[in-house]
Design a protein around this motif. Structure first.
Motif, PDB file in Angstrom:
ATOM      1  N   PRO A   1       0.852  -1.190   0.000  1.00 25.42           N
ATOM      2  CA  PRO A   1       0.000   0.000   0.000  1.00 25.42           C
ATOM      3  C   PRO A   1       0.886   1.238   0.000  1.00 25.42           C
ATOM      4  N   LEU A   2       0.394   2.306  -0.612  1.00 28.77           N
ATOM      5  CA  LEU A   2       1.184   3.523  -0.720  1.00 28.77           C
ATOM      6  C   LEU A   2       0.266   4.733  -0.649  1.00 28.77           C
ATOM      7  N   THR A   3       0.578   5.671   0.237  1.00 26.70           N
ATOM      8  CA  THR A   3      -0.128   6.948   0.205  1.00 26.70           C
ATOM      9  C   THR A   3       0.445   7.742  -0.962  1.00 26.70           C
ATOM     10  N   TYR A   4      -0.409   8.475  -1.638  1.00 26.08           N
ATOM     11  CA  TYR A   4       0.026   9.144  -2.868  1.00 26.08           C
ATOM     12  C   TYR A   4      -0.795  10.386  -3.127  1.00 26.08           C
ATOM     13  N   THR A   5      -0.329  11.146  -4.085  1.00 30.82           N
ATOM     14  CA  THR A   5      -1.106  12.246  -4.648  1.00 30.82           C
ATOM     15  C   THR A   5      -0.970  12.168  -6.159  1.00 30.82           C
ATOM     16  N   PHE A   6      -1.972  12.642  -6.853  1.00 31.63           N
ATOM     17  CA  PHE A   6      -2.008  12.610  -8.322  1.00 31.63           C
ATOM     18  C   PHE A   6      -2.206  14.031  -8.819  1.00 31.63           C
ATOM     19  N   ASP A   7      -1.316  14.498  -9.695  1.00 35.99           N
ATOM     20  CA  ASP A   7      -1.405  15.883 -10.180  1.00 35.99           C
ATOM     21  C   ASP A   7      -2.068  16.003 -11.543  1.00 35.99           C
ATOM     22  N   GLY A   8      -2.672  14.933 -12.013  1.00 36.65           N
ATOM     23  CA  GLY A   8      -3.298  14.939 -13.326  1.00 36.65           C
ATOM     24  C   GLY A   8      -2.422  14.294 -14.384  1.00 36.65           C
ATOM     25  N   THR A   9      -1.139  14.160 -14.082  1.00 35.01           N
ATOM     26  CA  THR A   9      -0.192  13.513 -14.996  1.00 35.01           C
ATOM     27  C   THR A   9       0.623  12.440 -14.295  1.00 35.01           C
ATOM     28  N   PHE A  10       1.154  12.786 -13.114  1.00 35.52           N
ATOM     29  CA  PHE A  10       2.048  11.886 -12.396  1.00 35.52           C
ATOM     30  C   PHE A  10       1.468  11.499 -11.046  1.00 35.52           C
ATOM     31  N   ILE A  11       1.858  10.319 -10.581  1.00 34.36           N
ATOM     32  CA  ILE A  11       1.516   9.836  -9.249  1.00 34.36           C
ATOM     33  C   ILE A  11       2.768   9.988  -8.394  1.00 34.36           C
ATOM     34  N   TYR A  12       2.614  10.659  -7.244  1.00 38.92           N
ATOM     35  CA  TYR A  12       3.738  10.880  -6.340  1.00 38.92           C
ATOM     36  C   TYR A  12       3.485  10.137  -5.033  1.00 38.92           C
ATOM     37  N   GLY A  13       4.480   9.375  -4.605  1.00 39.78           N
ATOM     38  CA  GLY A  13       4.423   8.704  -3.322  1.00 39.78           C
ATOM     39  C   GLY A  13       5.664   9.058  -2.527  1.00 39.78           C
ATOM     40  N   GLN A  14       5.644   8.718  -1.259  1.00 37.20           N
ATOM     41  CA  GLN A  14       6.786   8.999  -0.399  1.00 37.20           C
ATOM     42  C   GLN A  14       7.096   7.746   0.402  1.00 37.20           C
ATOM     43  N   THR A  15       8.374   7.465   0.567  1.00 35.88           N
ATOM     44  CA  THR A  15       8.777   6.301   1.348  1.00 35.88           C
ATOM     45  C   THR A  15      10.140   6.546   1.962  1.00 35.88           C
ATOM     46  N   ASN A  16      10.477   5.716   2.919  1.00 37.28           N
ATOM     47  CA  ASN A  16      11.797   5.756   3.539  1.00 37.28           C
ATOM     48  C   ASN A  16      12.659   4.651   2.955  1.00 37.28           C
ATOM     49  N   GLU A  17      13.927   4.660   3.284  1.00 36.38           N
ATOM     50  CA  GLU A  17      14.816   3.582   2.858  1.00 36.38           C
ATOM     51  C   GLU A  17      14.250   2.256   3.342  1.00 36.38           C
ATOM     52  N   GLY A  18      14.389   1.242   2.523  1.00 39.74           N
ATOM     53  CA  GLY A  18      13.905  -0.086   2.902  1.00 39.74           C
ATOM     54  C   GLY A  18      13.712  -0.952   1.676  1.00 39.74           C
ATOM     55  N   MET A  19      13.002  -2.057   1.859  1.00 40.81           N
ATOM     56  CA  MET A  19      12.833  -3.038   0.785  1.00 40.81           C
ATOM     57  C   MET A  19      12.173  -2.432  -0.453  1.00 40.81           C
ATOM     58  N   LYS A  20      11.146  -1.607  -0.247  1.00 41.29           N
ATOM     59  CA  LYS A  20      10.429  -1.020  -1.386  1.00 41.29           C
ATOM     60  C   LYS A  20      11.370  -0.233  -2.293  1.00 41.29           C
ATOM     61  N   LEU A  21      12.180   0.643  -1.702  1.00 40.27           N
ATOM     62  CA  LEU A  21      13.120   1.436  -2.499  1.00 40.27           C
ATOM     63  C   LEU A  21      14.192   0.566  -3.117  1.00 40.27           C
ATOM     64  N   ASP A  22      14.663  -0.439  -2.392  1.00 42.78           N
ATOM     65  CA  ASP A  22      15.668  -1.359  -2.942  1.00 42.78           C
ATOM     66  C   ASP A  22      15.140  -2.033  -4.206  1.00 42.78           C
ATOM     67  N   VAL A  23      13.913  -2.522  -4.136  1.00 45.06           N
ATOM     68  CA  VAL A  23      13.301  -3.200  -5.285  1.00 45.06           C
ATOM     69  C   VAL A  23      13.097  -2.224  -6.438  1.00 45.06           C
ATOM     70  N   LEU A  24      12.563  -1.029  -6.152  1.00 42.15           N
ATOM     71  CA  LEU A  24      12.305  -0.036  -7.202  1.00 42.15           C
ATOM     72  C   LEU A  24      13.580   0.430  -7.890  1.00 42.15           C
ATOM     73  N   ARG A  25      14.651   0.553  -7.144  1.00 40.89           N
ATOM     74  CA  ARG A  25      15.926   0.975  -7.732  1.00 40.89           C
ATOM     75  C   ARG A  25      16.499  -0.094  -8.657  1.00 40.89           C
ATOM     76  N   LYS A  26      16.241  -1.355  -8.353  1.00 43.66           N
ATOM     77  CA  LYS A  26      16.753  -2.455  -9.182  1.00 43.66           C
ATOM     78  C   LYS A  26      15.908  -2.660 -10.441  1.00 43.66           C
ATOM     79  N   ASN A  27      14.604  -2.464 -10.300  1.00 44.26           N
ATOM     80  CA  ASN A  27      13.681  -2.656 -11.426  1.00 44.26           C
ATOM     81  C   ASN A  27      12.610  -1.573 -11.335  1.00 44.26           C
ATOM     82  N   PRO A  28      12.730  -0.506 -12.121  1.00 48.97           N
ATOM     83  CA  PRO A  28      11.805   0.625 -11.995  1.00 48.97           C
ATOM     84  C   PRO A  28      10.431   0.421 -12.647  1.00 48.97           C
ATOM     85  N   ASN A  29      10.188  -0.705 -13.275  1.00 50.12           N
ATOM     86  CA  ASN A  29       8.877  -0.952 -13.891  1.00 50.12           C
ATOM     87  C   ASN A  29       7.857  -1.246 -12.792  1.00 50.12           C
ATOM     88  N   VAL A  30       6.758  -0.502 -12.800  1.00 49.78           N
ATOM     89  CA  VAL A  30       5.761  -0.619 -11.740  1.00 49.78           C
ATOM     90  C   VAL A  30       4.352  -0.699 -12.303  1.00 49.78           C
TER      91      VAL A  30
END
Length: 92
Positions: A34-63
């Motif tokens: 789950p991710l809290t987010y905001t949508f500006d009409g074009t992009f989805i922005y989320g916020q997270t701290n260092e951890g597994m989620k960021l590790d995975v996203l940095r290795k494979n940015p396809n979401v």
């Protein structure tokens, strides 16, 4: 809801919610959070701290990102979008 949402309906649903589900992949293992987010009409922005989620996203940015709204079993909407994670640093 059976059927398809048009682009306006999808944008409205994305803009009206604050929690979605982010799916990414660590090799052959899917990862869904789950991710809290905001949508500006074009992009989805989320916020997270260092951890597994960021590790995975940095290795494979396809979401894939999913948001839904459910009134009851006969009245619901869902939007699923695919994209590419981009890490932002500093003030946005």
């Amino acid at each position: 809801m059976l059927g398809n949402l048009n682009e306006h309906q999808m944008n409205n649903l994305l803009a009206s919610q604050v929690i979605g589900r982010l799916a990414c992949s660590a090799g052959d293992q899917p990862y869904l959070v789950p991710l809290t987010y905001t949508f500006d009409g074009t992009f989805i922005y989320g916020q997270t701290n260092e951890g597994m989620k960021l590790d995975v996203l940095r290795k494979n940015p396809n979401v894939c990102f999913e948001v839904d709204q459910m009134t009851d079993m006969a009245n619901w909407q869902s939007v699923i979008v695919q994209g590419v994670f981009e890490e932002l640093n500093g003030e946005v």
